[in-house]
Write a protein that holds these residues in place. Structure first.
Motif, mmCIF file in Angstrom:
data_model
loop_
_atom_site.group_PDB
_atom_site.id
_atom_site.type_symbol
_atom_site.label_atom_id
_atom_site.label_comp_id
_atom_site.label_asym_id
_atom_site.label_seq_id
_atom_site.Cartn_x
_atom_site.Cartn_y
_atom_site.Cartn_z
ATOM 1 N N UNK A 298 0.814 -1.221 0.000
ATOM 2 C CA UNK A 298 0.000 0.000 0.000
ATOM 3 C C UNK A 298 0.844 1.266 0.000
ATOM 4 N N UNK A 299 2.169 1.130 -0.141
ATOM 5 C CA UNK A 299 3.056 2.280 -0.198
ATOM 6 C C UNK A 299 3.602 2.732 1.138
ATOM 7 N N UNK A 300 3.172 2.108 2.235
ATOM 8 C CA UNK A 300 3.612 2.553 3.557
ATOM 9 C C UNK A 300 4.812 1.775 4.080
ATOM 10 N N UNK A 301 5.242 0.717 3.373
ATOM 11 C CA UNK A 301 6.372 -0.074 3.838
ATOM 12 C C UNK A 301 7.180 -0.571 2.654
ATOM 13 N N UNK A 302 8.414 -0.962 2.950
ATOM 14 C CA UNK A 302 9.229 -1.634 1.950
ATOM 15 C C UNK A 302 8.622 -3.008 1.663
ATOM 16 N N UNK A 303 8.618 -3.409 0.407
ATOM 17 C CA UNK A 303 8.207 -4.756 0.008
ATOM 18 C C UNK A 303 9.376 -5.359 -0.748
ATOM 19 N N UNK A 304 9.897 -6.468 -0.247
ATOM 20 C CA UNK A 304 11.141 -7.008 -0.769
ATOM 21 C C UNK A 304 11.103 -8.530 -0.801
ATOM 22 N N UNK A 305 11.878 -9.112 -1.699
ATOM 23 C CA UNK A 305 12.043 -10.560 -1.768
ATOM 24 C C UNK A 305 13.485 -10.850 -2.152
ATOM 25 N N UNK A 306 14.057 -11.899 -1.568
ATOM 26 C CA UNK A 306 15.431 -12.260 -1.868
ATOM 27 C C UNK A 306 15.596 -12.558 -3.359
ATOM 28 N N UNK A 307 16.840 -12.469 -3.818
ATOM 29 C CA UNK A 307 17.146 -12.520 -5.246
ATOM 30 C C UNK A 307 17.660 -13.906 -5.642
ATOM 31 N N UNK A 308 17.176 -14.422 -6.762
ATOM 32 C CA UNK A 308 17.723 -15.647 -7.352
ATOM 33 C C UNK A 308 19.039 -15.271 -8.027
ATOM 34 N N UNK A 309 20.118 -15.235 -7.236
ATOM 35 C CA UNK A 309 21.359 -14.624 -7.698
ATOM 36 C C UNK A 309 22.015 -15.401 -8.843
ATOM 37 N N UNK A 310 21.829 -16.706 -8.902
ATOM 38 C CA UNK A 310 22.414 -17.462 -9.999
ATOM 39 C C UNK A 310 21.744 -17.130 -11.321
ATOM 40 N N UNK A 311 20.439 -16.921 -11.285
ATOM 41 C CA UNK A 311 19.713 -16.529 -12.494
ATOM 42 C C UNK A 311 20.133 -15.140 -12.958
ATOM 43 N N UNK A 312 20.234 -14.211 -12.018
ATOM 44 C CA UNK A 312 20.677 -12.852 -12.336
ATOM 45 C C UNK A 312 22.086 -12.870 -12.918
ATOM 46 N N UNK A 313 22.975 -13.651 -12.291
ATOM 47 C CA UNK A 313 24.360 -13.724 -12.765
ATOM 48 C C UNK A 313 24.418 -14.252 -14.194
#
Length: 394
Positions: A298-313
Motif C-alpha cells: 500500500x506504499x507505507x512499507x518496503x516490500x522485498x524478496x530475496x534474489x535468485x542470484x544465480x539466475x541474475x548472474x
C-alpha cells in the motif's frame, strides 16, 4: 481489486507517493551495509581503485550507484575521495547510532587495511604521474526519488542509468526491490498469486504465462509429483504452500544495467539464494520503522524478496560475454581488506583511546561480515571489457 504482485509492488514502491519516492528515505526503515559501517564505503573505495587501475586510469572514471536511497554511499565515497561537498553523517535516523570512525572521517577505519598501489594495467604501464582519482571520478546516483536538497554538488542525480559507463556500476540492495510476480504451485501447475494492495490478502489467479513458465522450469524447481501448493490462508492474509518468486524481471533489470557499462565492473550486492536452496514458502516480506512487517503493498512499507542470484548472474554474463564472480559479502570484504581483526592488546596500554576506536571499528566490520547477517549477502561481480581475474575474491 486484486492484482498481480509485480503490478502491486511497482505502484507501492515507485508510483506517486510510493515508498522509495516519498518520505525521508529507506534509511529510516531498514539498515543496509552502507548504513552499518563506514568500513563498507572504505572497501568500495578500494574496489574503485582496482577498477581504475584495470582501466588504465581513464580521464573520467564513473561510479554509478543504482538504487541510491538518499545518496548515503556516494556521500561517504565523496568524503573519502575529497570530492567537493560535505561528508556524510551517520545517525540520520534513530535506527543508525553514530559510531567511532564515522563517514565524516576522510580516512578508512583501522579495521580496513590501507589500499595497495594499483600498479600497471593490462593495457600497459600506468602514467608516471596520473591525475588524482578525486579529480577524475564522476559520482552519479540513480534513484526515482527527487534529489535531496543537502546532496553535495559533486554528486549527479538521475532517475535512469546513464549510458556509456567507464568505471564501476554498483547496486546495493536494489534487485530485491525490483518488482516481480509470485506464483503458487497447484495440482495443474504454477499459477499467479494475486494480492489486494490495500489489505495484502492473496488469492490464486491464472496459470503463469509461457515466459514465466520457462523461467520457473529452469530456475525454480517445482515440488514433487502430487504436491499441491494451495493451503489455508493465515487469518485470511497470505496463501500458504509451495510458492515461487519469479525472478525474470530481476534478470532483465540486471542485464539492462550491465548493458550500460562500456568498460569496467558491474557489482550487485543483495540477499539471495541459489537454485538448489530456494525458499519453499518464498521470502516476500516488508519493513517499516526498523521492524519486519507483513508485505502489504500500500506504499507505507518496503516490500522485498530475496534474489535468485544465480539466475541474475547468468543474465548479466550473457550480456557481458565474460566470466562473473559470485561470492559471499564476507569473502568479498575480506579480499578488500576489511577483515574485522581485533587490534593488538598492547595498543590498549600505549594508546587507550586509539584501542577503543579500533575495537569499535573492528566490531562494525564484524557486523558486515557476519555470515548470519549482512555477511550472508551475495556479491555478484560482472566485469565488462576487462580481465575478470582483476576482480575475483582471493
Amino acid at each position: 481489486m486484486p492484482v498481480r504482485w509485480r503490478d502491486a509492488m511497482d505502484r507501492a514502491l515507485y508510483g506517486p507517493g510510493g515508498f522509495f519516492v516519498a518520505g525521508s528515505g529507506p534509511a529510516d526503515h531498514f539498515r543496509t551495509s552502507v548504513h552499518a559501517s563506514p568500513a563498507f564505503a572504505a572497501a568500495l573505495l578500494r574496489l574503485v581503485e582496482q577498477v581504475d587501475a584495470a582501466l588504465g586510469h581513464p580521464a573520467v572514471l564513473s561510479v554509478v550507484d543504482v538504487g541510491a536511497g538518499r545518496g548515503e554511499l556516494l556521500r561517504a565515497l565523496s568524503a573519502a575521495l575529497g570530492v567537493a561537498g560535505e561528508p556524510a553523517r551517520s545517525g540520520r535516523s534513530g535506527l543508525i547510532p553514530p559510531q567511532a570512525a564515522s563517514p565524516a572521517t576522510p580516512t578508512p577505519p583501522a579495521a580496513a587495511r590501507p589500499s595497495l598501489p594499483s600498479g600497471p594495467s593490462p593495457a600497459g604501464p600506468a602514467p608516471s604521474a596520473p591525475v588524482t582519482l578525486a579529480r577524475r571520478v564522476r559520482l552519479t546516483a540513480v534513484e526515482k526519488a527527487p534529489r535531496p536538497a543537502d546532496l553535495p554538488d559533486g554528486i549527479d542525480w538521475l532517475d535512469e542509468i546513464p549510458d556509456g559507463i567507464t568505471g564501476l556500476l554498483v547496486a546495493t540492495e536494489w534487485l530485491d526491490n525490483v518488482p516481480l510476480d509470485v506464483a503458487v504451485h497447484t495440482a495443474d501447475g504454477w499459477r499467479y498469486l494475486l494480492v489486494d494492495p490495500a489489505s495484502g490478502a492473496e488469492t490464486v489467479g491464472n496459470p503463469v504465462d509461457p515466459a514465466d513458465a520457462d523461467w520457473l522450469a529452469r530456475w525454480w524447481p517445482a515440488p514433487g509429483a502430487g504436491a499441491d501448493g494451495i493451503g489455508p490462508t493465515r487469518s485470511g492474509f497470505r496463501a500458504t504452500g509451495v510458492r515461487a518468486e519469479i525472478g525474470r524481471t530481476r534478470d532483465e533489470a540486471w542485464a539492462e544495467a550491465v548493458r550500460h557499462v562500456d568498460r569496467g565492473l558491474a557489482l550487485a550486492v543483495d540477499y539471495g539464494h541459489l537454485r538448489d536452496d530456494r525458499p519453499v514458502d518464498g521470502s516476500l516480506t516488508g519493513y517499516r520503522g526498523g521492524r519486519q512487517v507483513p508485505p502489504v503493498p500500500d506504499g507505507t512499507c518496503d516490500v522485498t524478496a530475496h534474489v535468485a542470484v544465480d539466475s541474475v548472474a547468468s543474465a548479466g554474463g550473457r550480456v557481458a560475454r565474460c566470466a562473473y564472480d559470485l561470492v559471499s559479502q564476507r569473502a568479498a570484504l575480506r579480499a578488500l581488506g576489511a577483515d574485522g581483526g581485533r587490534p593488538a592488546l598492547s595498543l590498549a596500554a600505549s594508546d587507550p583511546v586509539g584501542y577503543v576506536r579500533a575495537l569499535a571499528a573492528a566490531s562494525a566490520v564484524a557486523e558486515l561480515t557476519d555470515p548470519a547477517g549482512l555477511g550472508g549477502h551475495w556479491w555478484l561481480r560482472q566485469p565488462v571489457g576487462v580481465d575478470p581475474e582483476r576482480f575475483m575474491a582471493r
